[in-house]
Design a protein around this motif. Sequence first.
Motif, PDB file in Angstrom:
ATOM      1  N   PHE A  20       0.808  -1.216   0.000  1.00  0.00           N
ATOM      2  CA  PHE A  20       0.000   0.000   0.000  1.00  0.00           C
ATOM      3  C   PHE A  20       0.835   1.256   0.000  1.00  0.00           C
ATOM      4  O   PHE A  20       0.316   2.335  -0.232  1.00  0.00           O
ATOM      5  CB  PHE A  20      -1.018  -0.032   1.138  1.00  0.00           C
ATOM      6  CG  PHE A  20      -2.047  -1.081   0.868  1.00  0.00           C
ATOM      7  CD1 PHE A  20      -2.879  -0.964  -0.223  1.00  0.00           C
ATOM      8  CD2 PHE A  20      -2.123  -2.226   1.629  1.00  0.00           C
ATOM      9  CE1 PHE A  20      -3.791  -1.946  -0.528  1.00  0.00           C
ATOM     10  CE2 PHE A  20      -3.035  -3.207   1.329  1.00  0.00           C
ATOM     11  CZ  PHE A  20      -3.876  -3.072   0.252  1.00  0.00           C
ATOM     12  N   ASP A  23       0.542   1.718  -3.843  1.00  0.00           N
ATOM     13  CA  ASP A  23      -0.719   1.419  -4.517  1.00  0.00           C
ATOM     14  C   ASP A  23      -1.059   2.497  -5.540  1.00  0.00           C
ATOM     15  O   ASP A  23      -0.765   3.670  -5.357  1.00  0.00           O
ATOM     16  CB  ASP A  23      -1.849   1.333  -3.486  1.00  0.00           C
ATOM     17  CG  ASP A  23      -3.124   0.853  -4.121  1.00  0.00           C
ATOM     18  OD1 ASP A  23      -3.346  -0.363  -4.121  1.00  0.00           O
ATOM     19  OD2 ASP A  23      -3.874   1.693  -4.631  1.00  0.00           O
ATOM     20  N   THR A  25      -4.301   2.557  -7.119  1.00  0.00           N
ATOM     21  CA  THR A  25      -5.714   2.381  -7.408  1.00  0.00           C
ATOM     22  C   THR A  25      -6.363   3.659  -7.925  1.00  0.00           C
ATOM     23  O   THR A  25      -7.107   3.644  -8.892  1.00  0.00           O
ATOM     24  CB  THR A  25      -6.453   1.918  -6.141  1.00  0.00           C
ATOM     25  OG1 THR A  25      -5.860   0.704  -5.709  1.00  0.00           O
ATOM     26  CG2 THR A  25      -7.920   1.673  -6.425  1.00  0.00           C
ATOM     27  N   ASP A 231      -3.833   4.603   2.755  1.00  0.00           N
ATOM     28  CA  ASP A 231      -4.871   3.582   2.713  1.00  0.00           C
ATOM     29  C   ASP A 231      -6.255   4.201   2.736  1.00  0.00           C
ATOM     30  O   ASP A 231      -7.170   3.736   2.070  1.00  0.00           O
ATOM     31  CB  ASP A 231      -4.736   2.641   3.906  1.00  0.00           C
ATOM     32  CG  ASP A 231      -3.455   1.811   3.823  1.00  0.00           C
ATOM     33  OD1 ASP A 231      -3.228   1.035   4.752  1.00  0.00           O
ATOM     34  OD2 ASP A 231      -2.708   1.956   2.843  1.00  0.00           O
ATOM     35  N   ILE A 234      -8.022   5.156  -0.543  1.00  0.00           N
ATOM     36  CA  ILE A 234      -8.359   4.150  -1.543  1.00  0.00           C
ATOM     37  C   ILE A 234      -9.849   3.847  -1.508  1.00  0.00           C
ATOM     38  O   ILE A 234     -10.434   3.628  -0.462  1.00  0.00           O
ATOM     39  CB  ILE A 234      -7.568   2.858  -1.294  1.00  0.00           C
ATOM     40  CG1 ILE A 234      -6.072   3.154  -1.344  1.00  0.00           C
ATOM     41  CG2 ILE A 234      -7.916   1.795  -2.308  1.00  0.00           C
ATOM     42  CD1 ILE A 234      -5.221   1.987  -0.929  1.00  0.00           C
ATOM     43  N   TYR A 326      -5.708  -4.277  -3.337  1.00  0.00           N
ATOM     44  CA  TYR A 326      -6.430  -3.648  -2.229  1.00  0.00           C
ATOM     45  C   TYR A 326      -7.633  -4.479  -1.799  1.00  0.00           C
ATOM     46  O   TYR A 326      -7.875  -4.676  -0.600  1.00  0.00           O
ATOM     47  CB  TYR A 326      -6.892  -2.241  -2.605  1.00  0.00           C
ATOM     48  CG  TYR A 326      -7.720  -1.614  -1.504  1.00  0.00           C
ATOM     49  CD1 TYR A 326      -7.125  -1.206  -0.322  1.00  0.00           C
ATOM     50  CD2 TYR A 326      -9.096  -1.486  -1.645  1.00  0.00           C
ATOM     51  CE1 TYR A 326      -7.875  -0.668   0.707  1.00  0.00           C
ATOM     52  CE2 TYR A 326      -9.862  -0.955  -0.619  1.00  0.00           C
ATOM     53  CZ  TYR A 326      -9.241  -0.540   0.550  1.00  0.00           C
ATOM     54  OH  TYR A 326      -9.999  -0.027   1.571  1.00  0.00           O
ATOM     55  N   GLN A 330      -8.246  -5.996   1.842  1.00  0.00           N
ATOM     56  CA  GLN A 330      -9.464  -5.651   2.581  1.00  0.00           C
ATOM     57  C   GLN A 330     -10.195  -6.925   3.023  1.00  0.00           C
ATOM     58  O   GLN A 330     -10.644  -7.040   4.168  1.00  0.00           O
ATOM     59  CB  GLN A 330     -10.361  -4.794   1.690  1.00  0.00           C
ATOM     60  CG  GLN A 330     -11.523  -4.133   2.398  1.00  0.00           C
ATOM     61  CD  GLN A 330     -12.302  -3.248   1.451  1.00  0.00           C
ATOM     62  OE1 GLN A 330     -12.700  -3.688   0.360  1.00  0.00           O
ATOM     63  NE2 GLN A 330     -12.515  -2.006   1.832  1.00  0.00           N
TER      64      GLN A 330
END
Length: 518
Positions: A20, A23, A25, A231, A234, A326, A330
């Motif tokens: 992360f 990341d 995303t 985090d 996201i 992710y 999660q």
Amino acid sequence: MKYFFWFLLILFVASSSAIFAQDTTQSLAFKNKRPKQQSPHFYRPDLAYQIWQKFKLTQEANAGDPLAQHELGLRFLMGEGVPADTAQAVIWIKKAADQNLTSAKYNYAILLINGIGIKWDPFEAFKLFQSAAEDGMVQAQYVVGILYTDNLTLKRDYNLAYYWIKKAADNDYEPAQDIIAKLEPKVSKNFVDSLLSDSGIPGEKNPVPDPSENLTSNIGLVFIDFDLISDSAISVTDSMLIENINIVGSDSLSKILLADKPTSLTQLATPKNMEILVELADYGSPEAQTILGRMYQQGINFKKNLVDAGVYYYRALRNDSPSGTYLLWQLSQDENFQQIVQNASENGNIISKYLWYGLTSIGFDRQIAINDALNLLDEAVQAYYLPAMVESGLNYYSNRFGRNNPQEGLSLWRDALQLGSEEAEIRLIAARLFESFSNENQAEDFKKLKKAADEGSLFAMVSVGLCYEQGSGTKKSLPDAVNYFKMSAQRGSRFAYEELKGIYDKMRPSDPQFIISN
């Protein structure tokens, strides 16, 4: 050579915190404008020149008329009324650009940044794009803005990127309008307010009109951003996953999947679309794998199954999917999910054994040691579970977790191929191309690799870029390598992005404008 292939094979796996920290995303903001694998279109400012007789046009061009020089160059480029001749096109368009004709500067920059008929040079191209943008040309303003985001040609500057793209958007240039809102959150509001005052840039001219929409193009430039994000920032939505279909690689399959303009995964899940998604996933499309994982997690089209969801997310993670990474993380935070995986694995479920191995290998589950996880993977391999066979082959081939036996890795991929694994075949093709251990036709292997890239495989797409960069199975071509690496980076491949940076840095001029400090 082997170093590069191993680096490519060992896709992004690390602890959750490391994942992360990198990341992407949300940061791959302009995915709906992915680079196209086709020749770009060019800007033609005065269509009246098309009706000139060739003799008259050549006469005027030789006399030094920049408009005639530019038009003659475009005709040679496109084969309109004259035999196509890229070398002559470059000569005449450059003559017009040297006379400061705005449209010629823009088109000559396109030739440079694509390596069409001339050595690839993104830095000289930027200077020309910038000059055309300062003349007020909306297409050039858009391109300059995009080039300020990639951190490849220039040091990233979101404020200047926003300024130039908004200039184009304010003058009704559709590609700029499509992305300006996505760029805005990255920009300093105070800076933008001052920059977008009525004074504008000193010496800036009025916008150049666009009388020929079909001859304009965003030339395949994209925004690629691997900046760190927290985090909490996201958010993976269904609409985001659907949008990602645009960058899979196969235009024809993307058009089928998006034909009815689905706004939810439920709408996407038609029988025909499900066949396509499964096919793309089998080839190694992280976008399709993530969508299928989400469908299993939510019980869309399939009976809700968290183990199958986790497997698809893990496969997407292994193919560098930020979204899949992710969503798996999660899911792994749910103690109930961990218990489901453990119980099913202990009860002999092969898919759960593979998933428990996967979660352990990336640090998302720390209940068992890595050696115990490898034993679970071996059990899945012995049951001929194809994803496990591909994964185990990768471990052996790339000396991962101490399993150093490339021949065993190749053997596992061959066995998986015999059982129908598309991903295994792609791995074997790439191995033949980069390791040169086979006498098979490399040119034929390269064609197969390109086909796999078109059919959704991100691994194949990155590998094609390497082939063009290194001349494996095809002629060396930096422009083509850059194109494939950009498409791969846009889909999440950090390896492709690092390769891009290396290519740019090797030819980076000493001009302070282009210096990018690490």
